[in-house]
Design an enzyme around this catalytic site. Structure first.
Site, PDB file in Angstrom:
ATOM      1  CG  HIS A  56      22.779  45.767  77.898  1.00  0.00           C
ATOM      2  ND1 HIS A  56      23.602  45.502  78.995  1.00  0.00           N
ATOM      3  CD2 HIS A  56      22.498  44.353  77.498  1.00  0.00           C
ATOM      4  CE1 HIS A  56      23.722  44.215  79.313  1.00  0.00           C
ATOM      5  NE2 HIS A  56      22.867  43.689  78.560  1.00  0.00           N
ATOM      6  CB  SER A  79      22.552  50.764  81.382  1.00  0.00           C
ATOM      7  OG  SER A  79      23.041  50.054  80.261  1.00  0.00           O
ATOM      8  CB  SER A  84      26.127  47.702  78.820  1.00  0.00           C
ATOM      9  OG  SER A  84      24.947  48.035  79.511  1.00  0.00           O
ATOM     10  CG  ASP A 134      18.869  42.263  79.338  1.00  0.00           C
ATOM     11  OD1 ASP A 134      19.117  41.216  79.700  1.00  0.00           O
ATOM     12  OD2 ASP A 134      19.428  42.784  78.331  1.00  0.00           O
ATOM     13  CD  GLU A 201      16.433  41.438  75.097  1.00  0.00           C
ATOM     14  OE1 GLU A 201      15.213  41.538  74.946  1.00  0.00           O
ATOM     15  OE2 GLU A 201      17.399  41.425  74.244  1.00  0.00           O
ATOM     16  CG  ASN A 226      16.126  33.930  76.192  1.00  0.00           C
ATOM     17  OD1 ASN A 226      17.252  34.682  75.647  1.00  0.00           O
ATOM     18  ND2 ASN A 226      16.052  32.540  76.477  1.00  0.00           N
ATOM     19  CE  LYS A 231      17.310  37.675  73.680  1.00  0.00           C
ATOM     20  NZ  LYS A 231      18.535  36.966  74.613  1.00  0.00           N
ATOM     21  CG  ASP A 235      20.379  38.480  71.350  1.00  0.00           C
ATOM     22  OD1 ASP A 235      21.118  37.858  72.032  1.00  0.00           O
ATOM     23  OD2 ASP A 235      19.709  39.483  71.877  1.00  0.00           O
ATOM     24  CG  ASN A 236      20.324  34.027  73.562  1.00  0.00           C
ATOM     25  OD1 ASN A 236      19.894  35.132  73.143  1.00  0.00           O
ATOM     26  ND2 ASN A 236      19.994  33.442  74.455  1.00  0.00           N
ATOM     27  CB  CYS A 240      27.226  35.571  71.136  1.00  0.00           C
ATOM     28  SG  CYS A 240      26.399  36.077  72.698  1.00  0.00           S
ATOM     29  CG  HIS A 346      22.497  38.867  82.564  1.00  0.00           C
ATOM     30  ND1 HIS A 346      22.009  39.781  81.412  1.00  0.00           N
ATOM     31  CD2 HIS A 346      21.897  39.628  83.489  1.00  0.00           C
ATOM     32  CE1 HIS A 346      21.626  40.886  81.935  1.00  0.00           C
ATOM     33  NE2 HIS A 346      21.560  40.918  83.208  1.00  0.00           N
ATOM     34  CG  HIS A 399      24.417  40.960  70.296  1.00  0.00           C
ATOM     35  ND1 HIS A 399      25.489  40.208  70.833  1.00  0.00           N
ATOM     36  CD2 HIS A 399      23.271  40.058  70.804  1.00  0.00           C
ATOM     37  CE1 HIS A 399      25.143  39.389  71.511  1.00  0.00           C
ATOM     38  NE2 HIS A 399      24.005  39.094  71.600  1.00  0.00           N
ATOM     39  CB  SER A 407      16.443  40.657  70.567  1.00  0.00           C
ATOM     40  OG  SER A 407      17.460  40.054  70.034  1.00  0.00           O
ATOM     41  CD  GLN A 411      11.812  42.744  75.558  1.00  0.00           C
ATOM     42  OE1 GLN A 411      10.978  43.177  76.084  1.00  0.00           O
ATOM     43  NE2 GLN A 411      12.879  42.254  76.265  1.00  0.00           N
TER      44      GLN A 411
HETATM   45  P1  NAD Z   1      21.840  27.904  78.019  1.00  0.00           P
HETATM   46  O1  NAD Z   1      21.222  27.465  78.792  1.00  0.00           O
HETATM   47  O2  NAD Z   1      21.421  27.850  76.356  1.00  0.00           O
HETATM   48  O3  NAD Z   1      23.561  27.589  77.867  1.00  0.00           O
HETATM   49  C1  NAD Z   1      23.941  27.517  78.923  1.00  0.00           C
HETATM   50  C2  NAD Z   1      24.930  26.368  79.041  1.00  0.00           C
HETATM   51  O4  NAD Z   1      25.799  26.078  80.169  1.00  0.00           O
HETATM   52  C3  NAD Z   1      24.010  24.891  79.212  1.00  0.00           C
HETATM   53  O5  NAD Z   1      24.170  24.180  78.070  1.00  0.00           O
HETATM   54  C4  NAD Z   1      24.416  24.444  80.417  1.00  0.00           C
HETATM   55  O6  NAD Z   1      24.450  23.026  80.376  1.00  0.00           O
HETATM   56  C5  NAD Z   1      25.706  25.016  80.455  1.00  0.00           C
HETATM   57  N1  NAD Z   1      26.286  24.729  81.810  1.00  0.00           N
HETATM   58  C6  NAD Z   1      25.943  25.252  83.118  1.00  0.00           C
HETATM   59  N2  NAD Z   1      26.535  25.146  83.861  1.00  0.00           N
HETATM   60  C7  NAD Z   1      27.900  24.570  83.598  1.00  0.00           C
HETATM   61  C8  NAD Z   1      29.078  24.282  84.128  1.00  0.00           C
HETATM   62  N3  NAD Z   1      29.359  24.616  85.387  1.00  0.00           N
HETATM   63  N4  NAD Z   1      29.950  23.963  83.484  1.00  0.00           N
HETATM   64  C9  NAD Z   1      29.786  23.879  81.848  1.00  0.00           C
HETATM   65  N5  NAD Z   1      28.645  24.195  81.384  1.00  0.00           N
HETATM   66  C10 NAD Z   1      27.820  24.302  82.163  1.00  0.00           C
HETATM   67  O7  NAD Z   1      21.919  29.472  78.070  1.00  0.00           O
HETATM   68  P2  NAD Z   1      22.389  30.739  76.853  1.00  0.00           P
HETATM   69  O8  NAD Z   1      20.961  31.484  76.207  1.00  0.00           O
HETATM   70  O9  NAD Z   1      23.458  30.239  76.070  1.00  0.00           O
HETATM   71  O10 NAD Z   1      22.994  32.005  77.913  1.00  0.00           O
HETATM   72  C11 NAD Z   1      24.035  32.037  78.594  1.00  0.00           C
HETATM   73  C12 NAD Z   1      23.974  33.261  79.297  1.00  0.00           C
HETATM   74  O11 NAD Z   1      24.456  34.266  78.701  1.00  0.00           O
HETATM   75  C13 NAD Z   1      22.710  33.551  80.223  1.00  0.00           C
HETATM   76  O12 NAD Z   1      23.254  34.280  81.532  1.00  0.00           O
HETATM   77  C14 NAD Z   1      22.230  34.716  79.285  1.00  0.00           C
HETATM   78  O13 NAD Z   1      21.557  35.424  80.150  1.00  0.00           O
HETATM   79  C15 NAD Z   1      23.487  35.376  78.743  1.00  0.00           C
HETATM   80  N6  NAD Z   1      23.234  36.020  77.308  1.00  0.00           N
HETATM   81  C16 NAD Z   1      24.342  36.990  77.217  1.00  0.00           C
HETATM   82  C17 NAD Z   1      24.203  37.683  76.143  1.00  0.00           C
HETATM   83  C18 NAD Z   1      25.164  38.656  75.488  1.00  0.00           C
HETATM   84  O14 NAD Z   1      24.978  39.599  74.692  1.00  0.00           O
HETATM   85  N7  NAD Z   1      26.383  38.689  76.365  1.00  0.00           N
HETATM   86  C19 NAD Z   1      23.155  37.382  74.932  1.00  0.00           C
HETATM   87  C20 NAD Z   1      22.235  36.365  75.391  1.00  0.00           C
HETATM   88  C21 NAD Z   1      22.303  35.692  76.472  1.00  0.00           C
HETATM   89  N1  ADE Z   2      22.678  42.639  74.049  1.00  0.00           N
HETATM   90  C1  ADE Z   2      23.542  42.129  73.212  1.00  0.00           C
HETATM   91  N2  ADE Z   2      23.827  43.305  72.348  1.00  0.00           N
HETATM   92  C2  ADE Z   2      22.920  44.191  72.752  1.00  0.00           C
HETATM   93  C3  ADE Z   2      22.795  45.456  72.144  1.00  0.00           C
HETATM   94  N3  ADE Z   2      23.747  45.960  71.181  1.00  0.00           N
HETATM   95  N4  ADE Z   2      21.982  46.249  72.826  1.00  0.00           N
HETATM   96  C4  ADE Z   2      21.254  45.873  73.645  1.00  0.00           C
HETATM   97  N5  ADE Z   2      21.300  44.770  74.149  1.00  0.00           N
HETATM   98  C5  ADE Z   2      22.044  43.869  73.831  1.00  0.00           C
END
Ligand code: NAD
Ligand code: ADE
Length: 481
Positions: A56, A79, A84, A134, A201, A226, A231, A235-236, A240, A346, A399, A407, A411
């Protein structure tokens, strides 16, 4: 060689001053990255390294790019999501020429994969020496390219994008096919052979790498960023916790208090999301398939239900599973009028957007960029955020800097380690490694002074008693935090 192929491609270069002002502020909030610049900058530890990045293109990523540049690297960036990019961040980087950038907010899928291709393609050089990825798209393109080139060498057959249902995969195949048609029959093979490593990532990208490694298909050395504690447990979760409500509020301005919010998946991301919604005054329901995570949710005071039990009563739905097919079109057909549906995982396959688009009699109205209302034939509508792509980066700015500093410090350390060990046998091709706990603790340590935290020092006697060193690591490898 046409020069334009290697210039940056961004949308609003005139926004560079705004981008630079925000980058200056971000640096103060990113002590991890600044500490790394201070420690490794004078030694120019990345001198000679050509780094490509698929992550991103935000202000925070700008600070990562400029850290890697300050350590001596040359960079090309794109990206890893069509929505993003913060265009002012891209503009500031291009103006200062700290990296070539191929990214803008609102790319089409075709443009996205063209940008990924350009980010990986180095003038007069086989490709990146090291890659920041990522989600794994850049790694995927390289690996599919190698496969297709081998197949072409054996059979003379070109890939056929139309054979694939997945729209993204069609684009991957198009890029590879166009290369082969243009006479580049060894581009990806040479790129993979030159690549000294990938640092990944996110959870979903690591999952992809582990699957490739298990099948014996992974061609390079990889570091799983990750699963650094600083991280995934920061971050997660806390990232979030900040950026989910930010995304929902910027997109809809809806009152969250009192609403029933369903968080689908209670892993690291889901935990942060559920906590944020609870703090906003929502009545939070969690869905989970894992009994441990389900029990954790109960212990935090959340109801754990199946989607079917709440689909017609809830107001906001957020997927965070990293899995596919979580909210289907038939679920959305049963939702309340103007229920809000978004994804923070993701990829865009958690919400069945294809099924929604194809629903008989459905119509779509764009409320504003990245916010759409889909109206069913019975007249009720659902509000979809960022077309089912990660809403915190599509509808807000992701974030904040402080957590991304954790994070991205990981990296930067991963990139340094891959580069410094390019000619040693520390890492093997085809395997996925984690950074040592000492580095995780170092990253945390770099962030404590900014929060006025005072760390307790162990006496030798205490350290011996709990079987650790006075200077750490303070936990055994299996500790889960
Ligand atoms: P994680 O594995 O810790 O959590 C995912 C959870 O979903 C698990 O507990 C799993 O049991 C559950 N799950 C799977 N299938 C399911 C279903 N059908 N119904 C209900 N629950 C179900 O993973 P995470 O680290 O929390 O990451 C989740 C996603 O978010 C990934 O795709 C990751 O890459 C992404 N992510 C996004 C951001 C962001 O900024 N948007 C940041 C970090 C991670
Ligand atoms: N993932 C989640 N937030 C982000 C940010 N601000 N920059 C890059 N990657 C990210």
């Amino acid at each position: 060689m046409e020069e334009s192929k290697f210039e940056s491609e961004i949308k609003f270069p005139e926004q560079h001053e705004f981008g630079r002002k925000e980058l200056d502020i971000a640096e103060i909030e990113m002590p991890g990255l600044m500490g790394i610049r201070e420690e490794f900058g004078p030694k120019q530890v990345l001198k000679g390294a050509k780094i490509s990045g698929s992550l991103h293109m935000t202000i925070q990523t700008g600070a990562l790019i400029e850290t890697l540049h300050a350590l001596g690297a040359e960079l090309r960036w794109a990206s890893c999501n069509i929505y993003s990019t913060q265009d002012h961040a891209a503009a500031a980087i291009v103006k200062k020429q700290t990296s070539k950038v191929f990214a803008w907010k609102g790319e089409t899928l075709e443009e996205y994969w063209n940008c990924t291709n350009k980010m990986l393609t180095w003038p007069d050089y086989p490709g990146p020496d090291i890659l920041v990825d990522d989600g794994g798209d850049a790694t995927l393109l390289i690996h599919e390219g190698v496969k297709a080139e081998h197949h072409f060498a054996k059979t003379g057959e070109l890939p056929d994008p139309s054979k694939f249902d997945n729209l993204e995969f069609q684009q991957v195949m198009r890029i590879i096919k166009e290369g082969l048609q243009g006479g580049l029959t060894q581009k990806w093979t040479k790129m993979a052979a030159n690549l000294k490593g990938v640092s990944e990532e996110t959870t979903t990208g690591v999952h992809r790498l582990n699957q490739m490694s298990a099948k014996g298909e992974l061609l390079v050395k990889c570091i799983n960023v990750n699963d650094c504690v600083t991280k995934s447990k920061f971050d997660n979760v806390y990232g979030c916790r900040h950026s989910l409500p930010d995304g929902i509020m910027r997109a809809t301005d809806v009152m969250i208090a009192g609403k029933q919010v369903v968080i689908l998946g209670y892993g690291d991301v889901g935990k942060g999301c559920a906590a944020a919604m609870k703090a906003c005054g929502a009545r939070v329901v969690v869905t989970e398939c894992d009994p441990i995570c389900a029990l954790q949710a109960c212990m935090e005071g959340f109801d754990v239900k199946r989607l079917e039990s709440v689909v017609s009563t809830a107001d906001i739905f957020v997927t965070s599973t990293g899995n596919k097919g979580i909210i289907m079109a038939h679920h959305m057909a049963q939702m309340k009028n103007n229920a809000i549906v978004g994804n923070i995982g993701h990829f865009d396959n958690e919400i069945d957007m294809a099924g929604l688009e194809a629903y008989p009699g459905i119509s779509r109205t764009e409320i504003k960029a990245q916010v759409d209302r889909y109206v069913f034939p019975d007249g009720h509508g659902v509000i979809i955020l960022a077309q089912g792509r990660l809403l915190n980066l599509g509808c807000a700015t992701g974030h904040p800097s402080f957590v991304m500093s954790c994070s991205f410090a990981n990296q930067a350390l991963a990139q340094i380690d891959l580069w410094e060990n390019r000619d040693t046998n520390k890492y093997e091709n085809g395997k996925v490694y984690k950074l040592p706990k000492e580095l995780d603790e170092k990253v945390a340590r770099l962030h404590l002074p900014a929060l006025n935290a005072e760390l307790t020092e162990l006496s030798q006697e205490q350290a011996d008693y709990i079987d650790v060193k006075v200077e750490g690591p303070f936990k055994h490898e299996e500790y889960r935090y």
